[in-house]
Design a protein around this motif. Structure first.
Motif, mmCIF file in Angstrom:
data_model
loop_
_atom_site.group_PDB
_atom_site.id
_atom_site.type_symbol
_atom_site.label_atom_id
_atom_site.label_comp_id
_atom_site.label_asym_id
_atom_site.label_seq_id
_atom_site.Cartn_x
_atom_site.Cartn_y
_atom_site.Cartn_z
ATOM 1 N N VAL A 301 -86.229 -52.012 -11.944
ATOM 2 C CA VAL A 301 -87.152 -51.156 -11.185
ATOM 3 C C VAL A 301 -86.336 -50.119 -10.404
ATOM 4 C CG1 VAL A 301 -88.785 -51.113 -9.250
ATOM 5 C CG2 VAL A 301 -88.949 -52.920 -10.971
ATOM 6 N N VAL A 302 -85.292 -50.596 -9.727
ATOM 7 C CA VAL A 302 -84.480 -49.693 -8.906
ATOM 8 C C VAL A 302 -83.844 -48.611 -9.763
ATOM 9 C CG1 VAL A 302 -82.376 -49.550 -7.513
ATOM 10 C CG2 VAL A 302 -84.041 -51.332 -7.064
ATOM 11 N N VAL A 303 -83.244 -49.016 -10.874
ATOM 12 C CA VAL A 303 -82.522 -48.029 -11.676
ATOM 13 C C VAL A 303 -83.502 -47.062 -12.347
ATOM 14 C CG1 VAL A 303 -82.273 -49.224 -13.899
ATOM 15 C CG2 VAL A 303 -80.446 -47.765 -13.068
ATOM 16 N N SER A 304 -84.703 -47.521 -12.652
ATOM 17 C CA SER A 304 -85.657 -46.601 -13.287
ATOM 18 C C SER A 304 -86.133 -45.551 -12.278
ATOM 19 C CB SER A 304 -86.833 -47.355 -13.917
ATOM 20 O OG SER A 304 -87.583 -47.970 -12.904
ATOM 21 N N ILE A 305 -86.245 -45.930 -11.007
ATOM 22 C CA ILE A 305 -86.599 -44.936 -9.972
ATOM 23 C C ILE A 305 -85.478 -43.904 -9.859
ATOM 24 C CG2 ILE A 305 -86.974 -44.602 -7.486
ATOM 25 C CD1 ILE A 305 -88.290 -47.384 -7.455
ATOM 26 N N GLN A 306 -84.233 -44.403 -9.842
ATOM 27 C CA GLN A 306 -83.091 -43.484 -9.725
ATOM 28 C C GLN A 306 -83.013 -42.557 -10.934
ATOM 29 O OE1 GLN A 306 -80.267 -46.739 -9.073
ATOM 30 N NE2 GLN A 306 -79.561 -45.608 -7.297
ATOM 31 N N ALA A 307 -83.279 -43.109 -12.104
ATOM 32 C CA ALA A 307 -83.179 -42.306 -13.327
ATOM 33 C C ALA A 307 -84.221 -41.188 -13.342
ATOM 34 C CB ALA A 307 -83.354 -43.201 -14.556
ATOM 35 N N ARG A 308 -85.332 -41.402 -12.625
ATOM 36 C CA ARG A 308 -86.354 -40.344 -12.545
ATOM 37 C C ARG A 308 -86.066 -39.381 -11.387
ATOM 38 N NH1 ARG A 308 -89.981 -44.755 -13.054
ATOM 39 N NH2 ARG A 308 -90.576 -44.514 -10.869
ATOM 40 N N GLY A 309 -84.909 -39.560 -10.734
ATOM 41 C CA GLY A 309 -84.526 -38.657 -9.645
ATOM 42 C C GLY A 309 -85.064 -39.103 -8.295
ATOM 43 N N GLY A 310 -85.659 -40.290 -8.220
ATOM 44 C CA GLY A 310 -86.194 -40.783 -6.950
ATOM 45 C C GLY A 310 -85.148 -41.557 -6.169
ATOM 46 N N VAL A 311 -85.496 -41.906 -4.947
ATOM 47 C CA VAL A 311 -84.596 -42.692 -4.101
ATOM 48 C C VAL A 311 -85.258 -44.035 -3.809
ATOM 49 C CG1 VAL A 311 -83.377 -42.788 -1.891
ATOM 50 C CG2 VAL A 311 -83.682 -40.599 -3.055
ATOM 51 N N PRO A 312 -84.765 -45.110 -4.413
ATOM 52 C CA PRO A 312 -85.374 -46.416 -4.143
ATOM 53 C C PRO A 312 -85.115 -46.816 -2.701
ATOM 54 C CG PRO A 312 -83.375 -46.651 -5.444
ATOM 55 C CD PRO A 312 -83.602 -45.187 -5.273
ATOM 56 N N ASN A 313 -86.134 -47.311 -2.045
ATOM 57 C CA ASN A 313 -85.964 -47.639 -0.648
ATOM 58 C C ASN A 313 -86.390 -49.087 -0.450
ATOM 59 O OD1 ASN A 313 -86.402 -47.795 2.195
ATOM 60 N ND2 ASN A 313 -86.269 -45.573 2.216
ATOM 61 N N MET A 314 -87.704 -49.307 -0.389
ATOM 62 C CA MET A 314 -88.190 -50.681 -0.309
ATOM 63 C C MET A 314 -87.695 -51.480 -1.520
ATOM 64 S SD MET A 314 -92.109 -51.847 -0.816
ATOM 65 C CE MET A 314 -92.344 -51.274 -2.483
ATOM 66 N N GLU A 315 -87.613 -50.817 -2.676
ATOM 67 C CA GLU A 315 -87.234 -51.517 -3.905
ATOM 68 C C GLU A 315 -85.792 -52.011 -3.816
ATOM 69 O OE1 GLU A 315 -88.423 -48.470 -3.704
ATOM 70 O OE2 GLU A 315 -90.420 -48.535 -4.599
ATOM 71 N N ALA A 316 -84.908 -51.173 -3.227
ATOM 72 C CA ALA A 316 -83.509 -51.597 -3.076
ATOM 73 C C ALA A 316 -83.429 -52.773 -2.103
ATOM 74 C CB ALA A 316 -82.656 -50.427 -2.585
ATOM 75 N N SER A 317 -84.270 -52.745 -1.068
ATOM 76 C CA SER A 317 -84.289 -53.858 -0.111
ATOM 77 C C SER A 317 -84.788 -55.141 -0.773
ATOM 78 C CB SER A 317 -85.201 -53.537 1.082
ATOM 79 O OG SER A 317 -84.588 -52.585 1.899
ATOM 80 N N MET A 318 -85.807 -54.991 -1.644
ATOM 81 C CA MET A 318 -86.322 -56.176 -2.348
ATOM 82 C C MET A 318 -85.224 -56.786 -3.221
ATOM 83 S SD MET A 318 -90.044 -54.709 -3.433
ATOM 84 C CE MET A 318 -90.432 -55.946 -4.640
ATOM 85 N N CYS A 319 -84.505 -55.900 -3.884
ATOM 86 C CA CYS A 319 -83.430 -56.338 -4.777
ATOM 87 C C CYS A 319 -82.344 -57.086 -4.015
ATOM 88 C CB CYS A 319 -82.802 -55.075 -5.360
ATOM 89 S SG CYS A 319 -82.677 -55.057 -7.091
ATOM 90 N N LYS A 320 -81.932 -56.502 -2.885
ATOM 91 C CA LYS A 320 -80.850 -57.101 -2.089
ATOM 92 C C LYS A 320 -81.305 -58.456 -1.538
ATOM 93 C CE LYS A 320 -77.853 -57.840 1.321
ATOM 94 N NZ LYS A 320 -77.881 -58.841 2.361
ATOM 95 N N MET A 321 -82.523 -58.456 -0.983
ATOM 96 C CA MET A 321 -83.012 -59.676 -0.345
ATOM 97 C C MET A 321 -83.235 -60.791 -1.374
ATOM 98 S SD MET A 321 -86.557 -60.060 1.661
ATOM 99 C CE MET A 321 -87.411 -60.523 0.173
ATOM 100 N N TYR A 322 -83.901 -60.447 -2.467
ATOM 101 C CA TYR A 322 -84.226 -61.462 -3.467
ATOM 102 C C TYR A 322 -82.941 -62.021 -4.095
ATOM 103 C CZ TYR A 322 -86.904 -63.903 -7.018
ATOM 104 O OH TYR A 322 -87.461 -64.886 -7.792
#
Ligand SMILES: Cc1cc2nc3c(=O)[nH]c(=O)nc-3n(C[C@H](O)[C@H](O)[C@H](O)COP(=O)(O)OP(=O)(O)OC[C@H]3O[C@@H](n4cnc5c(N)ncnc54)[C@H](O)[C@@H]3O)c2cc1C
Length: 392
Positions: A301-322
Motif C-alpha cells: 500500500v505504501v509503495v503504491s502511494i509513493q509510486a503514484r507520486g503521493g506521500v504516505p502518512n497514516m499508511e507509513a505509520s500503520m506499516c511501522k506499527m504493525y
C-alpha cells in the motif's frame, strides 16, 4: 489478488537477482537480517559487498547519479530493496539513509562535496543526535543549546539513546538556537565532528547486554557555522527529511516472513521426530503467518502511494506499527516453541538448526515499538491524520 511485476520490473528484478547471486549469496551463509544474529559473519565480506553496491549507486538508489546515486524510480528502489532483503544481504551503511538525503536536499554544494562521497564510501560513520532525556516523542521540546559566537556555534547539553555514537566520526544534531521562539521554530540542524573538544560519550548497555546506544554530553563544543544544514532556526523542517524508499518497511515484512517459515519448518521437524509441539502453539504459528502476509500487503500500500507520486502518512505509520508489533508477537511465539530452552542465550540442537534463537530475539525486539516513533505516537497519527479524530 495476485501481484505481478510489469515486464520492465521483472527484467530489473532479474538483474538485481543475478547481481546478488554472483556477489553475495553463498549457500549456507546466515542472513544478516536474522533476528538474534549478533554480528556480521565476515566484516570484510560485508564491506566488499557494500563497496560493490556503492559503485553502482545502489547504496543511495533515489539520489541523482552525480552524487553517487542511481536515479531509480520508486518501484525500482522497492524491487531492489525486496531482493536484497530476500537474500539477507546488507543494504546500507549506518545512518546513510537518514543524514544523506538531508544533506542532499538541504545542504550547500560545498557540504554535499565534503560529506556525501566519504559517506557513500563508508569512510566516515555517523550518529543521530536528536533524543534528549526530556525530549523523545515530543522531540521539538529539545533543550541542547547552540549559541552563536563569531563563526562558530557553542554547544552545551546532552543527547541520549545515540546509536553508534561510540564508533561515530560525525553526528547530525538538533540544537536550540532561539529559546524564545515557538518550539518548532527555534531549532537548527548542525553537523558536529565527534572528535571536537568537549564531547563525551558514555555507553548505555541494553537488556540484551549489548552496547548499541549511548549518552553524549556537550560542554562548550564549537561547531563552525558553515556546518549548519539549512537556515538558522529552520532545523526542525530539515530534520524531518527522510528517505522515502525506507517508509514501506518491506525489510521488516520480509524478515518476518522468513522467520515464520523457519518456525514452521521447526514445528514440522519436531512432529517427524516424534516430539510434536502443542496444537495451540501450532495455531499461533499459523496466526503469525497470516499476519506476516498482512504486513507485506501494508508495505505494498505504501509503495503504491509513493509510486503514484503521493506521500504516505497514516499508511507509513500503520506499516511501522504493525510490523514492529508483529516482530514482538513472533518472538513471543518462538519463546513458546522453545519451551524451557527459551531461557538459554544460545540455542541448541533442532532449535539451532532452525535459528530458533528465542531468548536473544525476545530481548532484541523490545525496542522495535520505541525507536523511530513509539506505537502510541503511530496510533496518534493514524487517529488524527488518518481518521480525522480530534487531538487529545
Ligand atoms: C534501539 C533504539 C535506538 C535509538 N537510537 C536513537 C538514535 O540513534 N538517536 C536518537 O536521537 N534517538 C534514538 N532513540 C530514541 C528514540 O527515538 C526515542 O526513544 C523515542 O522517540 C521515544 O522517546 P522516549 O524514549 O523519550 O520516550 P517518551 O517520549 O518519554 O515516551 C514514554 C512513553 O509515553 C508515551 N507517549 C509519549 N507521548 C505520547 C503521546 N503524545 N500520546 C500517547 N503516548 C505518548 C510513549 O509512547 C512511551 O510509551 C533510540 C531508541 C531505541 C529504542
Amino acid at each position: 489478488m495476485r501481484f505481478q511485476d510489469t515486464p520492465e520490473l521483472a527484467e530489473w528484478r532479474q538483474t538485481v537477482r543475478d547481481f546478488v547471486d554472483t556477489n553475495w549469496r553463498i549457500a549456507g551463509t546466515k542472513d544478516e537480517d536474522d533476528p538474534g544474529f549478533e554480528a556480521p559473519a565476515d566484516e570484510g565480506r560485508t564491506t566488499a559487498w557494500l563497496d560493490k553496491l556503492g559503485a553502482r549507486g545502489w547504496l543511495a538508489p533515489a539520489w541523482p547519479k552525480k552524487y553517487g546515486g542511481a536515479d531509480m524510480s520508486v518501484l525500482e528502489q522497492f524491487v531492489l530493496s525486496q531482493e536484497l532483503h530476500e537474500a539477507g544481504a546488507p543494504v546500507s551503511r549506518q545512518m546513510l539513509n537518514l543524514v544523506g538525503p538531508t544533506i542532499m536536499l538541504h545542504g550547500t554544494e560545498e557540504q554535499k562535496a565534503e560529506h556525501l562521497p566519504p559517506m557513500l564510501r563508508g569512510e566516515v560513520a555517523w550518529c543521530q543526535g536528536f533524543s534528549e532525556p526530556g525530549s523523545g516523542s515530543d522531540l521539538a521540546s529539545l533543550q541542547t543549546r547552540a549559541v552563536r559566537d563569531g563563526d562558530d556555534y557553542v554547544i552545551n547539553g546532552q543527547k541520549i539513546w545515540t546509536s553508534g555514537a561510540h564508533r561515530a566520526d560525525w553526528m547530525f544534531v538538533l540544537t536550540r538556537t532561539d529559546p524564545d521562539a515557538p518550539k518548532h521554530r527555534g531549532i537548527s540542524y548542525l553537523l558536529l565532528n565527534m572528535k571536537s573538544p568537549g564531547v563525551t560519550v558514555r555507553p548505555l548497555i541494553n537488556m540484551a547486554n549489548g552496547h548499541v546506544f549511548n549518552e553524549v554530553f556537550f560542554e562548550d563544543v564549537r561547531v563552525p557555522v558553515r556546518n549548519r544544514i539549512g537556515d538558522e532556526n529552520r532545523g526542525w523542517y530539515v530534520g524531518t527529511t527522510t528517505l522515502d524508499f525506507e517508509r514501506s518497511n518491506i525489510a521488516r515484512a520480509i524478515a518476518a516472513r522468513k522467520n515464520v517459515v523457519r518456525m514452521a519448518n521447526y514445528v514440522r521437524q519436531r512432529a517427524s521426530a516424534g516430539d510434536p509441539v502443542s496444537p495451540s502453539y501450532r495455531l499461533e504459528v499459523a496466526d503469525r503467518a497470516v499476519e506476516t502476509g498482512i504486513c507485506e500487503l501494508l508495505s505494498f500500500v505504501v509503495v503504491s502511494i509513493q509510486a503514484r507520486g503521493g506521500v504516505p502518512n497514516m499508511e507509513a505509520s500503520m506499516c511501522k506499527m504493525y510490523g514492529s508489533e508483529l516482530s514482538q508477537r513472533i518472538a513471543s511465539t518462538k519463546m513458546h516453541l522453545a519451551g524451557m530452552y527459551g531461557q538459554e542465550r544460545k540455542p541448541r540442537g533442532l532449535q539451532e538448526e532452525h535459528n530458533i534463537n528465542a531468548a536473544m530475539e525476545y530481548m532484541q525486539v523490545v525496542p522495535a515499538t520505541i525507536a523511530a516513533g513509539t506505537s502510541e505516537i503511530q496510533r496518534n497519527i493514524i487517529a488524527t491524520r488518518g481518521l480525522g479524530l480530534p487531538r487529545g
